[in-house]
Design a protein around this motif. Structure first.
Motif, short mmCIF file in Angstrom:
data_model
loop_
_atom_site.label_atom_id
_atom_site.label_comp_id
_atom_site.label_asym_id
_atom_site.label_seq_id
_atom_site.Cartn_x
_atom_site.Cartn_y
_atom_site.Cartn_z
N UNK A 195 -8.29 39.39 18.37
CA UNK A 195 -8.29 38.78 17.03
C UNK A 195 -8.20 39.81 15.91
N UNK A 196 -7.92 41.06 16.23
CA UNK A 196 -7.83 42.07 15.19
C UNK A 196 -8.23 43.43 15.71
N UNK A 197 -8.53 44.33 14.78
CA UNK A 197 -8.91 45.69 15.15
C UNK A 197 -10.25 45.72 15.87
N UNK A 198 -10.38 46.64 16.79
CA UNK A 198 -11.66 46.86 17.47
C UNK A 198 -12.66 47.48 16.49
N UNK A 244 -5.63 46.93 21.22
CA UNK A 244 -6.93 47.15 21.87
C UNK A 244 -6.81 48.18 22.98
N UNK A 245 -5.78 48.04 23.80
CA UNK A 245 -5.58 48.99 24.91
C UNK A 245 -5.31 50.39 24.38
N UNK A 246 -4.53 50.47 23.31
CA UNK A 246 -4.21 51.79 22.73
C UNK A 246 -5.46 52.44 22.16
N UNK A 274 -6.74 30.18 21.12
CA UNK A 274 -5.39 30.62 20.74
C UNK A 274 -5.17 30.61 19.23
N UNK A 275 -5.94 29.83 18.50
CA UNK A 275 -5.76 29.75 17.05
C UNK A 275 -6.14 31.05 16.36
N UNK A 276 -6.98 31.87 17.02
CA UNK A 276 -7.43 33.12 16.41
C UNK A 276 -6.71 34.35 16.96
N UNK A 277 -5.91 34.15 18.01
CA UNK A 277 -5.21 35.28 18.63
C UNK A 277 -4.15 35.84 17.69
N UNK A 278 -4.07 37.17 17.63
CA UNK A 278 -3.11 37.85 16.75
C UNK A 278 -2.08 38.55 17.61
N UNK A 279 -0.78 38.32 17.37
CA UNK A 279 0.27 38.98 18.15
C UNK A 279 0.11 40.51 18.08
N UNK A 280 0.22 41.16 19.22
CA UNK A 280 0.13 42.62 19.28
C UNK A 280 -1.28 43.16 19.38
N UNK A 281 -2.29 42.27 19.27
CA UNK A 281 -3.68 42.73 19.27
C UNK A 281 -4.10 43.28 20.63
#
Length: 557
Positions: free
Chosen positions: A54-57, A99-101, A88-95
Protein backbone atom coordinates in the motif's frame (compact mmCIF):
# COMPACT_ATOMS: atom_id res chain seq x y z
CA UNK A 1 23.04 -39.74 4.42
CA UNK A 2 19.68 -39.95 6.19
CA UNK A 3 19.31 -36.32 7.18
CA UNK A 4 19.62 -34.80 3.65
CA UNK A 5 17.15 -37.34 2.27
CA UNK A 6 14.65 -36.65 5.06
CA UNK A 7 15.01 -32.90 4.60
CA UNK A 8 14.35 -33.26 0.85
CA UNK A 9 11.29 -35.36 1.66
CA UNK A 10 10.08 -32.73 4.14
CA UNK A 11 10.36 -30.02 1.50
CA UNK A 12 8.86 -31.86 -1.49
CA UNK A 13 6.35 -34.22 0.13
CA UNK A 14 5.10 -32.89 3.50
CA UNK A 15 2.42 -35.57 3.89
CA UNK A 16 4.87 -38.45 3.38
CA UNK A 17 7.33 -36.74 5.72
CA UNK A 18 4.69 -36.49 8.46
CA UNK A 19 3.83 -40.20 8.15
CA UNK A 20 7.52 -41.14 8.29
CA UNK A 21 8.07 -39.01 11.41
CA UNK A 22 5.11 -40.72 13.08
CA UNK A 23 6.54 -44.18 12.29
CA UNK A 24 9.99 -43.24 13.59
CA UNK A 25 8.60 -41.83 16.84
CA UNK A 26 6.61 -45.02 17.52
CA UNK A 27 9.50 -47.38 16.75
CA UNK A 28 12.09 -47.68 19.57
CA UNK A 29 14.67 -49.29 17.26
CA UNK A 30 14.49 -46.48 14.76
CA UNK A 31 14.61 -43.91 17.53
CA UNK A 32 17.89 -45.37 18.81
CA UNK A 33 19.61 -45.73 15.44
CA UNK A 34 18.48 -42.57 13.66
CA UNK A 35 21.21 -39.99 13.08
CA UNK A 36 18.87 -37.04 12.80
CA UNK A 37 16.33 -35.37 15.02
CA UNK A 38 12.70 -35.67 13.97
CA UNK A 39 11.78 -32.97 16.45
CA UNK A 40 14.40 -30.68 14.94
CA UNK A 41 13.07 -31.27 11.43
CA UNK A 42 9.47 -30.77 12.47
CA UNK A 43 10.31 -27.66 14.45
CA UNK A 44 12.50 -25.84 11.94
CA UNK A 45 12.15 -22.14 12.62
CA UNK A 46 10.18 -20.45 9.86
CA UNK A 47 9.15 -16.82 10.21
CA UNK A 48 7.53 -14.40 7.83
CA UNK A 49 7.28 -10.70 7.12
CA UNK A 50 3.85 -10.05 5.62
CA UNK A 51 3.36 -6.43 4.51
CA UNK A 52 0.55 -5.01 2.41
CA UNK A 53 1.54 -3.34 -0.89
CA UNK A 54 0.00 0.00 0.00
CA UNK A 55 2.99 2.35 -0.22
CA UNK A 56 6.49 2.91 1.08
CA UNK A 57 7.86 0.69 3.84
CA UNK A 58 7.98 2.59 7.14
CA UNK A 59 10.27 2.18 10.14
CA UNK A 60 7.83 -0.06 12.01
CA UNK A 61 7.63 -2.43 9.05
CA UNK A 62 11.39 -2.47 8.61
CA UNK A 63 11.81 -3.21 12.33
CA UNK A 64 9.39 -6.16 12.04
CA UNK A 65 11.25 -7.47 8.98
CA UNK A 66 14.61 -7.07 10.72
CA UNK A 67 13.62 -8.93 13.89
CA UNK A 68 12.10 -11.78 11.90
CA UNK A 69 15.26 -11.94 9.80
CA UNK A 70 17.52 -11.92 12.88
CA UNK A 71 15.46 -14.57 14.67
CA UNK A 72 15.50 -16.84 11.60
CA UNK A 73 19.26 -16.52 11.11
CA UNK A 74 20.02 -16.89 14.81
CA UNK A 75 18.01 -20.15 14.80
CA UNK A 76 19.31 -21.29 11.39
CA UNK A 77 15.76 -21.06 10.08
CA UNK A 78 13.98 -19.49 7.12
CA UNK A 79 12.84 -15.91 6.56
CA UNK A 80 9.77 -15.64 4.32
CA UNK A 81 8.31 -12.62 2.52
CA UNK A 82 4.56 -12.89 1.96
CA UNK A 83 2.50 -10.13 0.34
CA UNK A 84 -0.93 -9.63 1.95
CA UNK A 85 -2.93 -7.90 -0.77
CA UNK A 86 -6.44 -9.19 -0.08
CA UNK A 87 -7.66 -5.59 0.21
CA UNK A 88 -7.31 -4.82 -3.49
CA UNK A 89 -8.76 -1.32 -3.08
CA UNK A 90 -5.63 -0.23 -1.19
CA UNK A 91 -3.03 -2.01 -3.33
CA UNK A 92 -0.67 0.32 -5.22
CA UNK A 93 0.85 -0.77 -8.56
CA UNK A 94 4.61 -1.33 -8.24
CA UNK A 95 4.51 -1.44 -4.42
CA UNK A 96 5.54 -5.11 -4.24
CA UNK A 97 8.64 -4.47 -6.32
CA UNK A 98 9.47 -1.43 -4.21
CA UNK A 99 9.09 -3.44 -0.98
CA UNK A 100 11.45 -6.11 -2.30
CA UNK A 101 13.95 -3.48 -3.43
CA UNK A 102 13.86 -1.77 -0.02
CA UNK A 103 14.44 -5.07 1.79
CA UNK A 104 17.34 -5.80 -0.56
CA UNK A 105 18.81 -2.35 0.16
CA UNK A 106 18.65 -3.17 3.87
CA UNK A 107 20.26 -6.58 3.31
CA UNK A 108 17.12 -8.43 4.45
CA UNK A 109 16.71 -10.70 1.44
CA UNK A 110 14.10 -13.43 2.07
CA UNK A 111 14.80 -17.13 1.69
CA UNK A 112 11.33 -17.56 0.19
CA UNK A 113 8.99 -15.04 -1.39
CA UNK A 114 7.50 -13.74 -4.65
CA UNK A 115 10.90 -13.37 -6.34
CA UNK A 116 13.06 -16.19 -4.88
CA UNK A 117 10.08 -18.55 -4.92
CA UNK A 118 9.91 -21.58 -2.63
CA UNK A 119 8.02 -24.78 -1.92
CA UNK A 120 5.08 -23.12 -0.16
CA UNK A 121 4.00 -20.54 -2.74
CA UNK A 122 2.37 -18.61 -4.20
CA UNK A 123 3.63 -15.90 -1.81
CA UNK A 124 1.12 -13.26 -2.91
CA UNK A 125 -2.29 -13.72 -1.30
CA UNK A 126 -4.33 -12.60 -4.30
CA UNK A 127 -2.84 -15.61 -6.11
CA UNK A 128 -4.05 -18.00 -3.38
CA UNK A 129 -7.84 -17.45 -3.61
CA UNK A 130 -8.59 -21.08 -4.47
CA UNK A 131 -6.70 -22.15 -1.33
CA UNK A 132 -8.88 -19.90 0.84
CA UNK A 133 -12.07 -21.13 -0.85
CA UNK A 134 -11.07 -24.71 -0.14
CA UNK A 135 -10.30 -24.01 3.52
CA UNK A 136 -13.43 -21.97 4.21
CA UNK A 137 -15.46 -25.04 3.23
CA UNK A 138 -13.80 -26.92 6.10
CA UNK A 139 -15.13 -24.40 8.63
CA UNK A 140 -18.59 -24.36 7.06
CA UNK A 141 -18.71 -28.14 7.19
CA UNK A 142 -17.54 -28.45 10.80
CA UNK A 143 -19.89 -25.74 12.03
CA UNK A 144 -17.29 -23.13 13.00
CA UNK A 145 -18.40 -20.72 10.26
CA UNK A 146 -21.71 -19.63 8.72
CA UNK A 147 -23.02 -17.40 5.90
CA UNK A 148 -24.21 -13.94 6.93
CA UNK A 149 -26.72 -12.10 4.73
CA UNK A 150 -26.97 -8.85 6.73
CA UNK A 151 -26.92 -5.80 4.49
CA UNK A 152 -24.39 -3.00 4.81
CA UNK A 153 -27.27 -0.69 5.78
CA UNK A 154 -28.23 -2.88 8.73
CA UNK A 155 -24.63 -3.05 9.90
CA UNK A 156 -24.31 0.73 9.63
CA UNK A 157 -27.46 1.26 11.70
CA UNK A 158 -26.01 -1.07 14.36
CA UNK A 159 -22.79 0.96 14.45
CA UNK A 160 -24.70 4.22 14.87
CA UNK A 161 -26.84 2.78 17.63
CA UNK A 162 -23.76 1.50 19.49
CA UNK A 163 -22.09 4.91 19.19
CA UNK A 164 -25.26 6.60 20.45
CA UNK A 165 -25.25 4.36 23.54
CA UNK A 166 -21.47 4.59 24.05
CA UNK A 167 -21.18 0.83 23.54
CA UNK A 168 -18.63 -1.20 21.56
CA UNK A 169 -19.64 -1.57 17.95
CA UNK A 170 -19.98 -5.28 17.33
CA UNK A 171 -22.07 -7.61 15.21
CA UNK A 172 -25.04 -9.16 17.03
CA UNK A 173 -24.51 -12.63 15.45
CA UNK A 174 -28.03 -12.56 14.04
CA UNK A 175 -27.33 -14.88 11.11
CA UNK A 176 -26.12 -17.67 13.37
CA UNK A 177 -29.78 -18.66 13.69
CA UNK A 178 -30.50 -18.82 9.96
CA UNK A 179 -31.45 -22.42 9.10
CA UNK A 180 -29.71 -24.51 6.46
CA UNK A 181 -32.84 -24.39 4.28
CA UNK A 182 -33.02 -20.58 4.55
CA UNK A 183 -29.34 -20.34 3.65
CA UNK A 184 -29.83 -22.44 0.53
CA UNK A 185 -32.84 -20.37 -0.55
CA UNK A 186 -31.04 -17.06 -0.05
CA UNK A 187 -28.00 -18.27 -1.98
CA UNK A 188 -30.21 -19.56 -4.81
CA UNK A 189 -31.82 -16.11 -4.98
CA UNK A 190 -28.37 -14.55 -5.46
CA UNK A 191 -28.41 -12.72 -2.12
CA UNK A 192 -24.92 -11.39 -1.34
CA UNK A 193 -23.33 -12.84 1.76
CA UNK A 194 -20.15 -13.01 3.77
CA UNK A 195 -18.87 -15.88 5.90
CA UNK A 196 -18.33 -15.33 9.60
CA UNK A 197 -16.52 -17.22 12.34
CA UNK A 198 -18.49 -18.34 15.39
CA UNK A 199 -16.64 -16.71 18.24
CA UNK A 200 -16.48 -18.25 21.67
CA UNK A 201 -14.96 -16.90 24.88
CA UNK A 202 -11.14 -16.69 24.89
CA UNK A 203 -10.28 -16.20 28.57
CA UNK A 204 -7.20 -18.44 28.58
CA UNK A 205 -3.85 -16.64 28.26
CA UNK A 206 -1.23 -17.47 25.67
CA UNK A 207 2.49 -17.20 26.38
CA UNK A 208 3.71 -14.28 24.30
CA UNK A 209 7.45 -14.53 23.59
CA UNK A 210 7.92 -10.86 24.41
CA UNK A 211 5.09 -9.81 26.69
CA UNK A 212 4.76 -13.07 28.63
CA UNK A 213 1.36 -14.55 29.63
CA UNK A 214 -1.30 -12.46 27.88
CA UNK A 215 -5.06 -12.78 27.76
CA UNK A 216 -7.82 -10.96 25.95
CA UNK A 217 -11.42 -12.14 25.90
CA UNK A 218 -12.36 -11.02 22.43
CA UNK A 219 -16.05 -11.82 22.85
CA UNK A 220 -16.37 -8.83 25.20
CA UNK A 221 -15.77 -6.31 22.44
CA UNK A 222 -16.40 -8.06 19.16
CA UNK A 223 -19.13 -10.03 17.44
CA UNK A 224 -18.56 -12.85 14.99
CA UNK A 225 -15.87 -11.59 12.56
CA UNK A 226 -15.97 -11.88 8.78
CA UNK A 227 -13.66 -14.51 7.32
CA UNK A 228 -14.66 -14.33 3.67
CA UNK A 229 -16.00 -11.23 1.96
CA UNK A 230 -18.84 -11.22 -0.55
CA UNK A 231 -16.37 -10.69 -3.43
CA UNK A 232 -14.67 -14.00 -2.66
CA UNK A 233 -11.61 -12.43 -1.07
CA UNK A 234 -10.61 -13.50 2.44
CA UNK A 235 -10.19 -11.04 5.27
CA UNK A 236 -6.74 -10.46 6.74
CA UNK A 237 -7.41 -12.68 9.75
CA UNK A 238 -8.53 -15.72 7.79
CA UNK A 239 -5.85 -15.56 5.09
CA UNK A 240 -3.21 -14.87 7.72
CA UNK A 241 -3.97 -18.02 9.71
CA UNK A 242 -4.40 -20.27 6.67
CA UNK A 243 -1.15 -19.08 5.11
CA UNK A 244 0.86 -19.30 8.31
CA UNK A 245 -0.27 -22.90 8.77
CA UNK A 246 0.27 -24.00 5.17
CA UNK A 247 3.65 -22.25 5.00
CA UNK A 248 4.75 -24.04 8.20
CA UNK A 249 5.35 -20.75 10.03
CA UNK A 250 6.64 -21.65 13.49
CA UNK A 251 6.90 -18.21 15.10
CA UNK A 252 4.96 -15.01 14.43
CA UNK A 253 6.81 -11.81 15.31
CA UNK A 254 4.70 -8.74 14.60
CA UNK A 255 3.78 -5.33 15.96
CA UNK A 256 1.80 -4.81 19.15
CA UNK A 257 -1.11 -3.43 17.15
CA UNK A 258 -1.99 -7.07 16.35
CA UNK A 259 -2.02 -8.14 20.00
CA UNK A 260 -5.81 -7.87 20.34
CA UNK A 261 -6.30 -10.02 17.23
CA UNK A 262 -4.26 -12.91 18.54
CA UNK A 263 -7.12 -14.65 20.46
CA UNK A 264 -9.16 -14.56 17.25
CA UNK A 265 -6.28 -16.18 15.37
CA UNK A 266 -5.76 -18.81 18.07
CA UNK A 267 -9.48 -19.58 17.90
CA UNK A 268 -9.20 -20.05 14.14
CA UNK A 269 -6.39 -22.56 14.66
CA UNK A 270 -8.67 -24.39 17.09
CA UNK A 271 -11.50 -24.36 14.54
CA UNK A 272 -9.26 -26.03 11.99
CA UNK A 273 -7.77 -28.44 14.50
CA UNK A 274 -4.29 -27.00 13.89
CA UNK A 275 -1.54 -26.17 16.38
CA UNK A 276 -0.86 -22.41 16.48
CA UNK A 277 2.65 -20.98 16.11
CA UNK A 278 4.35 -19.13 18.92
CA UNK A 279 3.49 -15.43 19.00
CA UNK A 280 5.66 -12.46 19.91
CA UNK A 281 4.48 -8.86 19.75
CA UNK A 282 7.08 -6.16 19.24
CA UNK A 283 6.77 -2.90 21.20
CA UNK A 284 5.08 0.11 19.67
CA UNK A 285 7.29 2.82 18.20
CA UNK A 286 6.36 6.34 19.31
CA UNK A 287 7.74 9.77 18.51
CA UNK A 288 10.40 11.32 20.73
CA UNK A 289 7.66 13.28 22.54
CA UNK A 290 5.65 10.11 23.17
CA UNK A 291 2.98 10.74 20.53
CA UNK A 292 1.88 7.94 18.23
CA UNK A 293 3.59 7.55 14.88
CA UNK A 294 1.52 8.20 11.79
CA UNK A 295 2.11 6.77 8.32
CA UNK A 296 1.45 10.28 7.05
CA UNK A 297 4.70 11.40 8.66
CA UNK A 298 7.21 11.62 5.85
CA UNK A 299 10.12 11.07 8.22
CA UNK A 300 9.08 7.55 9.24
CA UNK A 301 9.36 6.07 5.75
CA UNK A 302 12.55 4.17 4.97
CA UNK A 303 12.77 6.12 1.70
CA UNK A 304 13.20 9.32 3.71
CA UNK A 305 16.32 7.93 5.38
CA UNK A 306 17.70 6.70 2.08
CA UNK A 307 17.31 10.20 0.61
CA UNK A 308 19.15 11.62 3.63
CA UNK A 309 22.11 9.48 2.69
CA UNK A 310 21.75 6.96 5.51
CA UNK A 311 23.50 3.64 5.21
CA UNK A 312 21.38 0.49 5.62
CA UNK A 313 23.48 -0.66 8.56
CA UNK A 314 22.91 2.67 10.31
CA UNK A 315 19.14 2.53 9.92
CA UNK A 316 19.04 -1.07 11.16
CA UNK A 317 21.15 -0.21 14.20
CA UNK A 318 18.92 2.80 14.80
CA UNK A 319 15.71 0.77 14.97
CA UNK A 320 17.27 -1.76 17.35
CA UNK A 321 17.56 1.09 19.88
CA UNK A 322 13.76 1.17 19.86
CA UNK A 323 13.09 -2.52 20.30
CA UNK A 324 16.15 -3.94 22.00
CA UNK A 325 17.06 -7.60 21.51
CA UNK A 326 20.69 -7.28 22.57
CA UNK A 327 22.74 -7.13 25.76
CA UNK A 328 24.02 -3.68 24.81
CA UNK A 329 23.65 -1.17 21.99
CA UNK A 330 26.41 -0.69 19.44
CA UNK A 331 26.17 1.90 16.68
CA UNK A 332 28.41 0.01 14.25
CA UNK A 333 27.08 -3.55 14.30
CA UNK A 334 26.95 -5.40 10.99
CA UNK A 335 23.93 -7.51 10.09
CA UNK A 336 25.89 -10.67 10.90
CA UNK A 337 26.97 -9.22 14.27
CA UNK A 338 23.29 -8.55 14.96
CA UNK A 339 22.01 -12.06 14.36
CA UNK A 340 24.95 -13.63 16.19
CA UNK A 341 24.20 -11.57 19.31
CA UNK A 342 20.39 -11.39 18.94
CA UNK A 343 18.39 -12.61 21.93
CA UNK A 344 14.60 -12.50 21.66
CA UNK A 345 14.30 -12.48 25.45
CA UNK A 346 16.04 -9.08 25.42
CA UNK A 347 13.35 -7.41 23.29
CA UNK A 348 11.64 -4.65 25.21
CA UNK A 349 7.93 -4.97 25.94
CA UNK A 350 7.23 -1.27 26.51
CA UNK A 351 6.85 1.31 23.71
CA UNK A 352 10.12 2.69 22.38
CA UNK A 353 10.76 6.31 21.49
CA UNK A 354 12.47 7.41 18.30
CA UNK A 355 15.75 9.13 19.12
CA UNK A 356 17.13 11.10 16.15
CA UNK A 357 20.49 11.47 17.87
CA UNK A 358 20.87 7.69 17.83
CA UNK A 359 20.50 7.67 14.05
CA UNK A 360 22.99 10.53 13.72
CA UNK A 361 25.46 8.60 15.83
CA UNK A 362 24.92 5.34 13.95
CA UNK A 363 25.34 6.89 10.51
CA UNK A 364 28.32 9.00 11.51
CA UNK A 365 29.92 5.87 12.94
CA UNK A 366 29.38 4.11 9.62
CA UNK A 367 30.89 6.98 7.61
CA UNK A 368 33.89 7.02 9.93
CA UNK A 369 34.39 3.26 9.62
CA UNK A 370 34.21 3.44 5.82
CA UNK A 371 36.50 6.43 5.35
CA UNK A 372 39.14 4.87 7.63
CA UNK A 373 38.77 1.37 6.20
CA UNK A 374 41.90 -0.53 5.17
CA UNK A 375 39.94 -1.74 2.13
CA UNK A 376 40.56 0.78 -0.64
CA UNK A 377 37.41 -0.35 -2.47
CA UNK A 378 35.23 0.67 0.49
CA UNK A 379 36.92 4.07 0.71
CA UNK A 380 36.59 4.62 -3.02
CA UNK A 381 32.92 3.60 -2.97
CA UNK A 382 32.23 6.16 -0.23
CA UNK A 383 33.99 8.87 -2.24
CA UNK A 384 31.96 7.96 -5.29
CA UNK A 385 28.68 8.28 -3.36
CA UNK A 386 29.58 11.79 -2.23
CA UNK A 387 30.85 12.72 -5.70
CA UNK A 388 27.51 11.75 -7.27
CA UNK A 389 25.63 13.92 -4.78
CA UNK A 390 27.94 16.87 -5.48
CA UNK A 391 27.54 16.57 -9.26
CA UNK A 392 23.74 16.29 -8.98
CA UNK A 393 23.51 19.34 -6.71
CA UNK A 394 26.19 21.64 -8.17
CA UNK A 395 26.79 20.46 -11.73
CA UNK A 396 25.78 23.83 -13.26
CA UNK A 397 28.40 25.56 -11.07
CA UNK A 398 31.15 22.99 -11.58
CA UNK A 399 32.78 24.26 -14.75
CA UNK A 400 35.16 21.99 -16.66
CA UNK A 401 38.23 23.49 -15.07
CA UNK A 402 41.14 22.32 -12.99
CA UNK A 403 39.12 23.25 -9.90
CA UNK A 404 36.39 20.78 -10.91
CA UNK A 405 38.95 17.99 -11.20
CA UNK A 406 40.32 18.83 -7.78
CA UNK A 407 37.05 18.92 -5.83
CA UNK A 408 35.77 15.73 -7.48
CA UNK A 409 38.96 13.77 -6.89
CA UNK A 410 38.95 10.88 -4.39
CA UNK A 411 41.72 12.47 -2.34
CA UNK A 412 39.88 15.78 -1.92
CA UNK A 413 36.54 14.12 -1.08
CA UNK A 414 38.12 11.73 1.45
CA UNK A 415 40.01 14.58 3.12
CA UNK A 416 36.77 16.59 3.27
CA UNK A 417 34.88 13.67 4.82
CA UNK A 418 37.52 13.17 7.50
CA UNK A 419 37.44 16.87 8.36
CA UNK A 420 33.63 16.88 8.48
CA UNK A 421 33.62 14.16 11.12
CA UNK A 422 35.47 16.46 13.49
CA UNK A 423 33.04 18.06 15.93
CA UNK A 424 30.22 16.06 14.27
CA UNK A 425 29.79 18.53 11.39
CA UNK A 426 28.04 15.87 9.31
CA UNK A 427 25.94 12.82 10.06
CA UNK A 428 24.48 11.95 6.65
CA UNK A 429 25.83 11.99 3.10
CA UNK A 430 23.24 14.62 2.20
CA UNK A 431 24.90 16.95 4.72
CA UNK A 432 27.82 17.37 2.31
CA UNK A 433 25.69 19.23 -0.23
CA UNK A 434 23.75 21.55 2.07
CA UNK A 435 23.98 25.31 1.65
CA UNK A 436 26.31 25.50 4.63
CA UNK A 437 28.79 23.11 2.94
CA UNK A 438 28.56 24.20 -0.69
CA UNK A 439 31.74 26.30 -0.41
CA UNK A 440 33.68 23.03 -0.27
CA UNK A 441 32.73 22.29 -3.87
CA UNK A 442 32.10 25.57 -5.71
CA UNK A 443 33.65 29.02 -5.84
CA UNK A 444 31.89 32.19 -4.67
CA UNK A 445 29.51 33.79 -7.15
CA UNK A 446 30.74 36.64 -9.33
CA UNK A 447 28.31 39.03 -7.64
CA UNK A 448 29.65 38.31 -4.16
CA UNK A 449 33.24 38.95 -5.31
CA UNK A 450 32.28 42.22 -6.98
CA UNK A 451 30.37 43.25 -3.88
CA UNK A 452 33.50 42.68 -1.81
CA UNK A 453 35.67 44.57 -4.32
CA UNK A 454 33.31 47.55 -4.15
CA UNK A 455 34.06 47.91 -0.43
CA UNK A 456 37.82 47.33 -0.69
CA UNK A 457 39.81 49.28 -3.28
CA UNK A 458 42.98 47.33 -2.45
CA UNK A 459 41.41 43.87 -2.87
CA UNK A 460 43.24 43.01 -6.12
CA UNK A 461 46.60 43.92 -4.63
CA UNK A 462 45.87 41.96 -1.47
CA UNK A 463 44.88 38.86 -3.48
CA UNK A 464 48.01 38.96 -5.64
CA UNK A 465 50.21 39.16 -2.56
CA UNK A 466 48.22 36.38 -0.91
CA UNK A 467 48.53 34.18 -4.02
CA UNK A 468 52.27 34.67 -4.15
CA UNK A 469 52.57 33.86 -0.46
CA UNK A 470 50.46 30.66 -0.74
CA UNK A 471 52.59 29.50 -3.68
CA UNK A 472 55.63 29.55 -1.44
CA UNK A 473 53.96 27.73 1.48
CA UNK A 474 54.94 24.09 2.06
CA UNK A 475 53.29 23.44 5.42
CA UNK A 476 49.50 23.51 5.13
CA UNK A 477 48.71 22.21 8.59
CA UNK A 478 46.08 24.09 10.61
CA UNK A 479 48.50 24.98 13.39
CA UNK A 480 51.13 26.39 11.03
CA UNK A 481 48.60 28.30 8.93
CA UNK A 482 47.10 29.82 12.07
CA UNK A 483 50.44 31.37 12.99
CA UNK A 484 51.59 32.57 9.56
CA UNK A 485 48.21 34.04 8.63
CA UNK A 486 48.50 36.42 11.57
CA UNK A 487 51.91 37.46 10.28
CA UNK A 488 50.41 38.10 6.84
CA UNK A 489 47.72 40.30 8.38
CA UNK A 490 50.41 42.39 10.10
CA UNK A 491 52.35 42.62 6.84
CA UNK A 492 49.23 43.98 5.10
CA UNK A 493 48.76 46.38 8.03
CA UNK A 494 45.27 44.96 8.64
CA UNK A 495 43.60 43.75 11.78
CA UNK A 496 43.52 39.92 11.81
CA UNK A 497 39.70 39.81 11.92
CA UNK A 498 39.37 42.09 8.87
CA UNK A 499 42.05 40.17 6.97
CA UNK A 500 40.61 36.74 7.79
CA UNK A 501 37.07 37.81 6.84
CA UNK A 502 38.28 39.06 3.44
CA UNK A 503 40.21 35.87 2.68
CA UNK A 504 37.28 33.69 3.80
CA UNK A 505 34.88 35.58 1.49
CA UNK A 506 37.23 35.28 -1.48
CA UNK A 507 37.74 31.55 -0.98
CA UNK A 508 34.25 30.50 0.09
CA UNK A 509 31.82 33.41 -0.27
CA UNK A 510 31.08 33.22 3.48
CA UNK A 511 31.39 36.19 5.80
CA UNK A 512 31.32 33.86 8.79
CA UNK A 513 32.31 30.25 9.24
CA UNK A 514 35.17 28.00 10.23
CA UNK A 515 38.57 29.59 10.93
CA UNK A 516 40.46 30.52 7.74
CA UNK A 517 43.41 28.33 8.70
CA UNK A 518 41.11 25.33 9.01
CA UNK A 519 39.33 26.08 5.73
CA UNK A 520 42.60 26.41 3.85
CA UNK A 521 43.98 23.22 5.33
CA UNK A 522 40.81 21.30 4.42
CA UNK A 523 40.47 22.42 0.81
CA UNK A 524 44.23 22.19 0.28
CA UNK A 525 46.95 24.29 -1.31
CA UNK A 526 46.11 23.56 -4.96
CA UNK A 527 42.43 24.27 -4.37
CA UNK A 528 43.21 27.56 -2.61
CA UNK A 529 45.37 28.65 -5.54
CA UNK A 530 42.68 27.62 -8.05
CA UNK A 531 40.08 29.66 -6.16
CA UNK A 532 42.38 32.67 -5.99
CA UNK A 533 42.93 32.38 -9.74
CA UNK A 534 39.15 32.42 -10.33
CA UNK A 535 38.71 35.44 -8.06
CA UNK A 536 41.54 37.43 -9.66
CA UNK A 537 40.32 36.72 -13.20
CA UNK A 538 36.78 37.72 -12.20
CA UNK A 539 38.01 41.06 -10.85
CA UNK A 540 40.20 41.59 -13.93
CA UNK A 541 37.30 40.99 -16.31
CA UNK A 542 35.18 43.41 -14.29
CA UNK A 543 37.89 46.04 -14.55
CA UNK A 544 38.08 45.54 -18.33
CA UNK A 545 34.34 45.99 -18.60
CA UNK A 546 34.58 49.22 -16.66
CA UNK A 547 37.38 50.49 -18.89
CA UNK A 548 35.29 49.74 -21.94
CA UNK A 549 32.64 52.01 -20.38
CA UNK A 550 30.01 49.32 -20.58
CA UNK A 551 29.51 49.31 -16.81
CA UNK A 552 27.33 46.26 -17.23
CA UNK A 553 29.21 42.98 -17.39
CA UNK A 554 27.35 39.72 -17.43
CA UNK A 555 28.10 36.74 -15.23
CA UNK A 556 29.81 35.08 -18.21
CA UNK A 557 32.68 37.60 -18.35
Amino acid sequence: MAAPIIKTLQKNSPKTFKILCSIIKRNPVLIKCRKFSVDQLENTVRVRFAPSPTGYLHLGGLRTALYNYLFAHAQKGKFILRIEDTDQSRAIPGAIEKLEETLHWAGLDPDEGPTPGGSFGPYIQSQRLSIYQENIKTLLDNGWAYPCFCTSRRLELMRKEAAKNNEPSKYDNRCRSVTRKEVEELIDQGTPYVIRLKLEPTPDPWDDMIKGPTSHNIIDIEGDPVLMKSDGYPTYHFANVVDDHLMKVSHVLRGSEWLSSTPKHILLYKAFGWSPPKFGHLPLIVNHDGTKLSKRQGDIHVEHYRELGCFPQSVLNFITTIGGGFDKYSAGRSLQDMWESFDISKIKSNPGKLSPTSLNEANRSQIEAMVNSSDSHIVSRLADQVRKLVVIKFNDRLENTKLREQVLSDSYIINTIKWSLMDARTSFLSDFVTQEMEYLWVTPSRSSLLELAATDANLMSLLRDFEKWVTQLTDFSISHLGNVLKQQAQKQQLKPQKYFTTIRQVLTGLKQGAPVAELMSVIGRDNVLARLDVAIKTLQSSALCAQASSGNCSEKH
